[in-house]
Design a protein around this motif. Sequence first.
Motif, PDB file in Angstrom:
ATOM      1  N   ASP A 391     -14.159 -21.381  59.873  1.00 27.39           N
ATOM      2  CA  ASP A 391     -13.639 -20.321  59.004  1.00 27.39           C
ATOM      3  C   ASP A 391     -14.030 -20.566  57.551  1.00 27.39           C
ATOM      4  OD1 ASP A 391     -11.886 -18.865  61.023  1.00 27.39           O
ATOM      5  OD2 ASP A 391     -11.040 -20.869  61.145  1.00 27.39           O
ATOM      6  N   LEU A 392     -13.908 -21.821  57.127  1.00 28.76           N
ATOM      7  CA  LEU A 392     -14.188 -22.147  55.733  1.00 28.76           C
ATOM      8  C   LEU A 392     -15.685 -22.113  55.438  1.00 28.76           C
ATOM      9  CD1 LEU A 392     -12.714 -22.828  53.152  1.00 28.76           C
ATOM     10  CD2 LEU A 392     -12.783 -25.244  53.785  1.00 28.76           C
ATOM     11  N   ALA A 393     -16.505 -22.434  56.443  1.00 27.33           N
ATOM     12  CA  ALA A 393     -17.948 -22.434  56.231  1.00 27.33           C
ATOM     13  C   ALA A 393     -18.464 -21.053  55.873  1.00 27.33           C
ATOM     14  CB  ALA A 393     -18.660 -22.948  57.480  1.00 27.33           C
ATOM     15  N   ALA A 394     -17.735 -20.012  56.302  1.00 27.77           N
ATOM     16  CA  ALA A 394     -18.168 -18.647  56.006  1.00 27.77           C
ATOM     17  C   ALA A 394     -17.953 -18.271  54.548  1.00 27.77           C
ATOM     18  CB  ALA A 394     -17.417 -17.658  56.909  1.00 27.77           C
ATOM     19  N   ILE A 395     -17.129 -19.055  53.834  1.00 27.12           N
ATOM     20  CA  ILE A 395     -16.830 -18.700  52.446  1.00 27.12           C
ATOM     21  C   ILE A 395     -17.136 -19.830  51.472  1.00 27.12           C
ATOM     22  CG2 ILE A 395     -15.093 -16.971  53.037  1.00 27.12           C
ATOM     23  CD1 ILE A 395     -12.932 -19.052  52.580  1.00 27.12           C
ATOM     24  N   ASP A 396     -17.612 -20.985  52.001  1.00 25.81           N
ATOM     25  CA  ASP A 396     -17.871 -22.124  51.126  1.00 25.81           C
ATOM     26  C   ASP A 396     -19.031 -22.926  51.682  1.00 25.81           C
ATOM     27  OD1 ASP A 396     -17.618 -24.810  49.860  1.00 25.81           O
ATOM     28  OD2 ASP A 396     -15.797 -23.962  49.009  1.00 25.81           O
ATOM     29  N   ALA A 397     -19.933 -23.329  50.820  1.00 28.28           N
ATOM     30  CA  ALA A 397     -21.118 -24.070  51.256  1.00 28.28           C
ATOM     31  C   ALA A 397     -20.806 -25.522  51.580  1.00 28.28           C
ATOM     32  CB  ALA A 397     -22.204 -24.004  50.188  1.00 28.28           C
ATOM     33  N   ALA A 398     -19.656 -26.032  51.139  1.00 28.92           N
ATOM     34  CA  ALA A 398     -19.291 -27.436  51.385  1.00 28.92           C
ATOM     35  C   ALA A 398     -17.890 -27.504  51.990  1.00 28.92           C
ATOM     36  CB  ALA A 398     -19.351 -28.233  50.089  1.00 28.92           C
ATOM     37  N   PRO A 399     -17.714 -26.972  53.208  1.00 28.44           N
ATOM     38  CA  PRO A 399     -16.356 -26.909  53.780  1.00 28.44           C
ATOM     39  C   PRO A 399     -15.754 -28.267  54.081  1.00 28.44           C
ATOM     40  CG  PRO A 399     -17.997 -26.313  55.435  1.00 28.44           C
ATOM     41  CD  PRO A 399     -18.729 -26.402  54.117  1.00 28.44           C
ATOM     42  N   THR A 400     -16.553 -29.219  54.543  1.00 33.41           N
ATOM     43  CA  THR A 400     -15.998 -30.524  54.894  1.00 33.41           C
ATOM     44  C   THR A 400     -15.427 -31.214  53.668  1.00 33.41           C
ATOM     45  OG1 THR A 400     -17.539 -30.775  56.739  1.00 33.41           O
ATOM     46  CG2 THR A 400     -16.504 -32.777  55.897  1.00 33.41           C
ATOM     47  N   GLU A 401     -16.183 -31.215  52.569  1.00 34.80           N
ATOM     48  CA  GLU A 401     -15.716 -31.855  51.349  1.00 34.80           C
ATOM     49  C   GLU A 401     -14.417 -31.208  50.857  1.00 34.80           C
ATOM     50  OE1 GLU A 401     -18.686 -30.864  52.041  1.00 34.80           O
ATOM     51  OE2 GLU A 401     -20.162 -32.426  51.581  1.00 34.80           O
ATOM     52  N   ARG A 402     -14.335 -29.916  51.018  1.00 36.50           N
ATOM     53  CA  ARG A 402     -13.150 -29.199  50.556  1.00 36.50           C
ATOM     54  C   ARG A 402     -11.927 -29.567  51.402  1.00 36.50           C
ATOM     55  NH1 ARG A 402     -13.268 -22.673  49.546  1.00 36.50           N
ATOM     56  NH2 ARG A 402     -11.032 -22.375  49.150  1.00 36.50           N
ATOM     57  N   LEU A 403     -12.116 -29.673  52.708  1.00 39.29           N
ATOM     58  CA  LEU A 403     -11.006 -30.042  53.574  1.00 39.29           C
ATOM     59  C   LEU A 403     -10.610 -31.496  53.379  1.00 39.29           C
ATOM     60  CD1 LEU A 403     -11.907 -28.164  56.881  1.00 39.29           C
ATOM     61  CD2 LEU A 403     -10.103 -27.603  55.248  1.00 39.29           C
ATOM     62  N   VAL A 404     -11.578 -32.370  53.152  1.00 39.51           N
ATOM     63  CA  VAL A 404     -11.268 -33.767  52.880  1.00 39.51           C
ATOM     64  C   VAL A 404     -10.394 -33.867  51.629  1.00 39.51           C
ATOM     65  CG1 VAL A 404     -12.247 -35.958  52.109  1.00 39.51           C
ATOM     66  CG2 VAL A 404     -13.246 -34.774  54.063  1.00 39.51           C
ATOM     67  N   ALA A 405     -10.712 -33.085  50.623  1.00 38.39           N
ATOM     68  CA  ALA A 405      -9.913 -33.106  49.388  1.00 38.39           C
ATOM     69  C   ALA A 405      -8.493 -32.617  49.651  1.00 38.39           C
ATOM     70  CB  ALA A 405     -10.584 -32.250  48.324  1.00 38.39           C
ATOM     71  N   ALA A 406      -8.363 -31.553  50.464  1.00 38.20           N
ATOM     72  CA  ALA A 406      -7.027 -31.043  50.788  1.00 38.20           C
ATOM     73  C   ALA A 406      -6.233 -32.075  51.581  1.00 38.20           C
ATOM     74  CB  ALA A 406      -7.140 -29.744  51.581  1.00 38.20           C
ATOM     75  N   ALA A 407      -6.902 -32.729  52.547  1.00 34.93           N
ATOM     76  CA  ALA A 407      -6.219 -33.736  53.349  1.00 34.93           C
ATOM     77  C   ALA A 407      -5.744 -34.893  52.484  1.00 34.93           C
ATOM     78  CB  ALA A 407      -7.143 -34.232  54.458  1.00 34.93           C
ATOM     79  N   ARG A 408      -6.598 -35.361  51.596  1.00 34.10           N
ATOM     80  CA  ARG A 408      -6.206 -36.477  50.741  1.00 34.10           C
ATOM     81  C   ARG A 408      -5.033 -36.111  49.847  1.00 34.10           C
ATOM     82  NH1 ARG A 408     -12.376 -38.519  49.313  1.00 34.10           N
ATOM     83  NH2 ARG A 408     -12.651 -39.748  51.234  1.00 34.10           N
ATOM     84  N   PHE A 409      -5.017 -34.872  49.383  1.00 35.15           N
ATOM     85  CA  PHE A 409      -3.879 -34.429  48.577  1.00 35.15           C
ATOM     86  C   PHE A 409      -2.594 -34.504  49.397  1.00 35.15           C
ATOM     87  CE2 PHE A 409      -0.866 -31.392  46.915  1.00 35.15           C
ATOM     88  CZ  PHE A 409      -0.912 -31.633  45.551  1.00 35.15           C
ATOM     89  N   LEU A 410      -2.637 -34.022  50.647  1.00 37.71           N
ATOM     90  CA  LEU A 410      -1.438 -34.051  51.476  1.00 37.71           C
ATOM     91  C   LEU A 410      -1.061 -35.470  51.885  1.00 37.71           C
ATOM     92  CD1 LEU A 410      -1.623 -30.922  53.787  1.00 37.71           C
ATOM     93  CD2 LEU A 410      -0.434 -31.217  51.627  1.00 37.71           C
ATOM     94  N   HIS A 411      -2.018 -36.402  51.772  1.00 37.54           N
ATOM     95  CA  HIS A 411      -1.713 -37.803  52.049  1.00 37.54           C
ATOM     96  C   HIS A 411      -1.150 -38.522  50.823  1.00 37.54           C
ATOM     97  CE1 HIS A 411      -5.042 -37.476  55.349  1.00 37.54           C
ATOM     98  NE2 HIS A 411      -3.903 -36.936  55.727  1.00 37.54           N
ATOM     99  N   GLY A 412      -0.944 -37.774  49.741  1.00 41.84           N
ATOM    100  CA  GLY A 412      -0.285 -38.344  48.569  1.00 41.84           C
ATOM    101  C   GLY A 412      -1.210 -38.831  47.486  1.00 41.84           C
ATOM    102  N   ALA A 413      -2.496 -38.463  47.544  1.00 40.98           N
ATOM    103  CA  ALA A 413      -3.450 -38.941  46.540  1.00 40.98           C
ATOM    104  C   ALA A 413      -3.100 -38.410  45.151  1.00 40.98           C
ATOM    105  CB  ALA A 413      -4.865 -38.513  46.923  1.00 40.98           C
ATOM    106  N   GLY A 414      -3.360 -39.234  44.141  1.00 44.88           N
ATOM    107  CA  GLY A 414      -3.174 -38.815  42.752  1.00 44.88           C
ATOM    108  C   GLY A 414      -1.734 -38.455  42.455  1.00 44.88           C
ATOM    109  N   ASP A 415      -1.543 -37.298  41.825  1.00 49.83           N
ATOM    110  CA  ASP A 415      -0.197 -36.875  41.451  1.00 49.83           C
ATOM    111  C   ASP A 415       0.424 -35.938  42.491  1.00 49.83           C
ATOM    112  OD1 ASP A 415      -1.816 -34.712  41.076  1.00 49.83           O
ATOM    113  OD2 ASP A 415      -1.166 -34.287  39.012  1.00 49.83           O
ATOM    114  N   SER A 416      -0.036 -36.054  43.730  1.00 60.55           N
ATOM    115  CA  SER A 416       0.450 -35.189  44.798  1.00 60.55           C
ATOM    116  C   SER A 416       1.939 -35.378  45.044  1.00 60.55           C
ATOM    117  CB  SER A 416      -0.317 -35.476  46.095  1.00 60.55           C
ATOM    118  OG  SER A 416       0.275 -34.797  47.182  1.00 60.55           O
ATOM    119  N   TRP A 417       2.600 -34.284  45.387  1.00 63.37           N
ATOM    120  CA  TRP A 417       3.996 -34.317  45.788  1.00 63.37           C
ATOM    121  C   TRP A 417       4.146 -34.455  47.306  1.00 63.37           C
ATOM    122  CZ3 TRP A 417       2.801 -30.160  48.503  1.00 63.37           C
ATOM    123  CH2 TRP A 417       1.997 -29.166  47.922  1.00 63.37           C
ATOM    124  N   ALA A 418       3.038 -34.341  48.049  1.00 60.04           N
ATOM    125  CA  ALA A 418       3.086 -34.383  49.516  1.00 60.04           C
ATOM    126  C   ALA A 418       3.183 -35.828  50.011  1.00 60.04           C
ATOM    127  CB  ALA A 418       1.857 -33.707  50.101  1.00 60.04           C
TER     128      ALA A 418
END
Length: 600
Positions: A391-418
């Motif tokens: 789904d993401l590949a249809a709207i973004d040329a780098a879908p894997t990198e984008r999902l990796v960033a989202a996953a890391r955020f939900l794993h508490g990276a940086g100033d994440s609240w997750a």
Amino acid sequence: MTIATIPDSDAPPVEARLAAIAPRLRRQLQRLYGAAALEPLWDRSAAILRRAASARAADLVALDSARVADPDWFVHPEMLGYSTYVDRFGGTVAGVEAHVDHLESLGVRYLHLLALLKARAGDSDGGFAVADYLAVEPRLGTMADVERLAARLRAGRISLCVDLALNHTADDHRWAQAARAGDPFYRDFYMVVSAGEAAARDAELPQVFPTTAPGNFTHVPEMGGHVRTTFYPFQWDLNWRNPNVFLAMLETMLALANHGFEAFRLDSTAFLWKQDGTDCRNLPPSHYIVRALRAALDIAAPATLLKAEAIVPTAFVPPYFGADEGDGFEPECHLVYNNSLMVAGWVALAEQSAQLPHAIVAASGGLPRGANWLSYARCHDDIGWGAVLGDLAAIDAAPTERLVAAARFLHGAGDSWARGVPFQSDGAALHGTNGTLASLAGLEAAHDDAAREAALRRIALVNALSIASGGLATLYMGDEAGLLNDRSYLADPDRAHEGRWLHRPAMDWDAPATPDARRIAGDIAALRAARIASGGAGAPRAVATAHPALLAIGCGTDTVFLNFSAAAVSLDAAGHDRLTGATIAALPAWGMAWIEGEAA
């Protein structure tokens, strides 16, 4: 040909349904097993259907008639689901019955009891390695307990759903035991290959659990080779090329329906048919199997729903509802999980962008009649990031990198609240994320009133995405009470290896009385009431907005606005909000509004 003719008006309804639906069932059987096998297979199938229909209790026969008269009953706006493990919720089946009032207070109309059936001894994939389809896990109760629970639920207009694992049995199921003992009839219920063929097939097949259960075959000396095991070594894949497997599962399904189950979650439907040279996922014969089972239910137990667990990109999902094959539409599953929408909601929170959920909502329209999504904010499984790569590949040329960033955020990276935790990965690779809804949304990390308010708004936001998207919105146990990650599983030797127990806490029956829980449950009730008022059910409509963080969904007569941003955003036009009764022109951070009337 042995197709029954249309009976006279005094004949049982099953005979009329058998005559009307037989061509649909026969078509699937011929596709799967060939013309030469059709007539004897049809005769055996028809006999099973008649026996099951004649054994059906009077109240279930009445329910069949009511739902034949209202085939879209599960697409009504009032529908709300709830999913839980029996032991996590009430300890036993009788304990679940004691808490039906809690479900009724939420407005639940559908209850999915996970991993209820008797599982293998020892590790059982959380109960999904079934040792006996027609028995309840002994520590949870008996089938008689289930029948009493089902009757109590029906009195409260709640339909009971159970898992039906079609792809595999446990290695200690009686079929597997007989196969291991040398019975050729049951040995052909499974797939056994040489070591060389197993290695060759593994080279072309993806892996479901690459860390905890690598490979797709397991050496079993008593079977004389390597047994196909797509998931875990103790889950032996069924050989659906064998028509006796179809007949055995048909009898099993109808027997469960007669015990009072009104819905089946068809586990791992994408994997049913195996064909060399393919990835063995989403192949056409897998659909023919499910369409055959649907036709059989429509004949013998039409009050019963089929729900597909097809965790695949959105583009591969529509066939699980059915297909137009030239001679007319062939229905398949009544319900299919909208897994991509769930994942997209968490991507949106991590990115503060509505781009991906907008794309998924837009792709979720066009459902056939008599079909509905099952939507959810969280479930008993992990957030599987790979499911939305397409789904993401249809709207973004780098879908894997984008999902990796989202996953890391939900794993508490940086100033994440997750406060999510990687699943099947050390965090360096993209796979999945574990965590309860509340912990992922920031409630676990909230140490002041402002952070707690933001977390509660994010919880409401993802619940609103599920409810406003038109499907049968289903809550996972404890999410309505804001339960947090439960790390006690790490001290349990039988569960410590399975990270998904993090978000499968036992229900805290004091929790619903806390202020946070009352807030969450109140938000859910308000959202459900707004959906009922709007008449919104079934396929959602994506509506364009002027702000990248603002998602707009057409639901019935109304438009729902969701702000996936930590900043306030303005609406294109002010409107009356069903949730607050106020006129709304802007949304606060992580805010939402259910505006009467369709957006221009």
